[in-house]
Design an enzyme around this catalytic site. Structure first.
Site, PDB file in Angstrom:
ATOM      1  N   HIS A 120      13.610 -34.743  -5.021  1.00  0.00           N
ATOM      2  CA  HIS A 120      12.233 -34.243  -4.944  1.00  0.00           C
ATOM      3  C   HIS A 120      11.920 -33.581  -6.288  1.00  0.00           C
ATOM      4  CE1 HIS A 120       9.061 -31.396  -3.663  1.00  0.00           C
ATOM      5  NE2 HIS A 120       8.906 -32.153  -2.590  1.00  0.00           N
ATOM      6  N   ASP A 197      19.878 -28.907  -2.262  1.00  0.00           N
ATOM      7  CA  ASP A 197      18.510 -28.761  -1.772  1.00  0.00           C
ATOM      8  C   ASP A 197      18.518 -29.113  -0.289  1.00  0.00           C
ATOM      9  OD1 ASP A 197      15.916 -29.174  -0.964  1.00  0.00           O
ATOM     10  OD2 ASP A 197      15.344 -30.432  -2.671  1.00  0.00           O
ATOM     11  N   GLN A 200      15.230 -30.557   3.670  1.00  0.00           N
ATOM     12  CA  GLN A 200      15.053 -31.502   4.777  1.00  0.00           C
ATOM     13  C   GLN A 200      16.225 -31.491   5.748  1.00  0.00           C
ATOM     14  OE1 GLN A 200      12.340 -32.900   5.502  1.00  0.00           O
ATOM     15  NE2 GLN A 200      11.218 -32.561   3.594  1.00  0.00           N
ATOM     16  N   LYS A 223       9.374 -25.532   6.882  1.00  0.00           N
ATOM     17  CA  LYS A 223       9.803 -26.851   7.385  1.00  0.00           C
ATOM     18  C   LYS A 223      10.751 -26.696   8.568  1.00  0.00           C
ATOM     19  CE  LYS A 223       9.634 -28.910   2.762  1.00  0.00           C
ATOM     20  NZ  LYS A 223       8.518 -29.847   2.732  1.00  0.00           N
ATOM     21  N   CYS A 362       6.344 -36.558  -3.585  1.00  0.00           N
ATOM     22  CA  CYS A 362       6.853 -35.685  -4.666  1.00  0.00           C
ATOM     23  C   CYS A 362       8.217 -36.143  -5.157  1.00  0.00           C
ATOM     24  CB  CYS A 362       6.943 -34.228  -4.223  1.00  0.00           C
ATOM     25  SG  CYS A 362       5.383 -33.507  -3.761  1.00  0.00           S
TER      26      CYS A 362
HETATM   27  N1  PMP Z   1      13.006 -30.466  -1.719  1.00  0.00           N
HETATM   28  C1  PMP Z   1      12.771 -31.333  -0.736  1.00  0.00           C
HETATM   29  C2  PMP Z   1      13.810 -32.370  -0.400  1.00  0.00           C
HETATM   30  C3  PMP Z   1      11.568 -31.272  -0.022  1.00  0.00           C
HETATM   31  O1  PMP Z   1      11.337 -32.143   0.957  1.00  0.00           O
HETATM   32  C4  PMP Z   1      10.617 -30.285  -0.359  1.00  0.00           C
HETATM   33  C5  PMP Z   1       9.285 -30.183   0.361  1.00  0.00           C
HETATM   34  N2  PMP Z   1       8.603 -31.399   0.482  1.00  0.00           N
HETATM   35  C6  PMP Z   1      10.913 -29.397  -1.393  1.00  0.00           C
HETATM   36  C7  PMP Z   1      12.119 -29.518  -2.041  1.00  0.00           C
HETATM   37  C8  PMP Z   1       9.961 -28.316  -1.808  1.00  0.00           C
HETATM   38  O2  PMP Z   1       9.788 -27.387  -0.778  1.00  0.00           O
HETATM   39  P1  PMP Z   1       8.625 -26.299  -0.857  1.00  0.00           P
HETATM   40  O3  PMP Z   1       7.367 -27.051  -1.137  1.00  0.00           O
HETATM   41  O4  PMP Z   1       8.633 -25.668   0.499  1.00  0.00           O
HETATM   42  O5  PMP Z   1       8.977 -25.346  -1.938  1.00  0.00           O
END
Ligand code: PMP
Length: 416
Positions: A120, A197, A200, A223, A362
């Site tokens: 991401h 990270d 998910q 999430k 993203c």
């Molecule tokens: N890493 C991953 C794998 C994600 O899915 C996300 C959120 N889509 C993020 C980082 C970023 O998280 P946040 O927008 O809550 O900071």
């Protein structure tokens, strides 16, 4: 247990354009159970004050609630000590804190940082910036034809100049579960700190940061059924001791004179300069209690069952491609429909009350590597049902070409 989960979420009773709401965009953010909403309202109704700053009874109560929340989160991911749990506003802030406060100091020109090819942007751009500022080099573990990586592929990128590594626990694009424990064994034996990270992962599977061997583990509360603006950085004590804060100011210093700060607090206060999101932390703890009340093993089994049902149903449709070879077990399934732009599929599903994410999620370099302009992603939570999955599959089958075309890659930015 799972059968009545739906009743815990007030937002789910609504209709969208005359259709019952099927909320399948949980990888973007989950809905919040009444237990979490009530905890936040109760905090503001009964205990609201600033933390750690006053001797008065209300401040003590707020401080106790905030620190109790930290202990609840510690238990949820099995950190060794509550001081290893830093509250942030989300995964993005957590990764940036490590990048700016730890890795920037750690690397110099020619050193290497290793990440996977499925990250991401929040676990990619912070490393690009560190490299730009320090002259370090970013090495990317290439994904295979299915968009996946192995620990062996990761090992190939680890060299004598590798100073740091970062990898997603679960891909937000394909739901792939990465072999984190195997990867951490490789980095640990080479003395390379590893950031995972977990954005998910935490809502879908039991997470034990020590068993995973993560040196840093980042996730977002929103999430995992908690309020927006909540997140966590777990860092092993030994590494947090070598980390600088991202924000400096009130709440993280013990003694300041005209020359500046003379004595700062240790972790976690050191990393939480300014007034924190106390109600958010209380809500996050309530979300942890909600999940553990169901049982993470049961949550994992439920989400995996829905994901497998969706993948099988979609694979059975003509012209539908499900991305990834792994039986998706990360709580989401990404797919594409031949000849249809993901937005057209997403609009059609939305018009039928089904909320999914469309686009590049993203993770543009990774989606580019799949050779598509984007995907459609359905992601599941405790309140989703097999009937909703079947509705998804049936509705995808009736999608037709609409406004969007596949020839304009720049349109992808609209959903980034
Ligand atoms: N890493 C991953 C794998 C994600 O899915 C996300 C959120 N889509 C993020 C980082 C970023 O998280 P946040 O927008 O809550 O900071």
């Amino acid at each position: 247990m799972m059968s009545d989960a739906r009743e815990h979420f007030p937002i789910l009773t609504q209709q969208v354009d005359g259709h019952p709401l099927a909320y399948l965009d949980n990888a973007a953010t989950t809905q919040k159970p009444r237990q979490v909403l009530d905890a936040v309202v109760r905090y503001y109704s009964e205990s609201n004050a600033n933390v750690g700053r006053s001797v008065h009874a209300m401040s003590m109560r707020a401080t106790d609630a905030y620190e109790a929340a930290r202990e609840t989160v510690r238990g949820f991911v099995n950190a060794a000590d509550a001081s290893e749990i830093v509250f942030t506003k989300g995964t993005t802030e957590s990764v940036n804190l490590v990048a700016e406060g730890f890795v920037t100091e750690l690397v110099s020109a020619g050193d290497e940082i290793v990440v996977s090819g499925m990250e991401h942007h929040s676990n990619l751009l912070p490393w690009h910036r560190v490299c730009r500022r320090t002259g370090a080099v970013l090495r990317v573990v290439p994904t295979d034809a299915d968009g996946e990586i192995t620990a062996a592929a990761f090992a190939e990128q680890l060299g004598p100049r590798t100073r740091f590594a970062a990898v997603a626990h679960v891909s937000n694009v394909q739901g792939t579960v990465n072999p984190v424990a195997e990867i951490s064994a490789l980095t640990r034996e080479r003395g390379i700190p590893l950031l995972v990270d977990g954005a998910q992962a935490v809502a879908h599977r039991p997470v034990d940061v020590q068993a995973l061997g993560a040196d840093f583990y980042c996730f977002s509360g929103h999430k995992m059924y908690a309020p927006m603006g909540t997140g966590v950085l777990y860092g092993r004590a030994e590494l947090l001791e070598r980390t600088d804060p991202l924000l400096v100011g009130g709440g993280m210093v013990r003694h300041v004179n005209a020359e500046g700060p003379q004595k700062v607090f240790p972790a976690p206060a050191l990393f939480e300069g300014g007034t924190p999101n106390i109600a958010g932390a209380v809500g996050l703890a309530a979300a942890v209690e909600y999940l553990t009340g169901i049982g993470m093993d049961q949550v994992a089994a439920h989400d995996a069952e829905l994901t497998a049902r969706a993948a099988a149903g979609l694979r059975g449709l003509d012209g539908v491609r499900v991305f990834g070879a792994q039986q998706p077990s990360g709580g989401l399934v990404s797919f594409g429909v031949d000849g249809l732009h993901p937005y057209d599929v997403g609009n059609h599903l939305s018009a039928n009350g089904i909320m999914v994410r469309t686009g590049v999620h993203c993770a543009m370099p990774f989606v580019d590597s799949l050779g598509v302009v984007g995907t459609v992603r359905a992601s599941f939570a405790v309140y989703n049902t097999p009937e909703e999955v079947d509705r998804l599959v049936e509705t995808v089958a009736t999608a037709e070409k609409g406004f969007w075309t596949n020839e304009h890659p720049n349109e992808r930015f609209l959903s980034d």
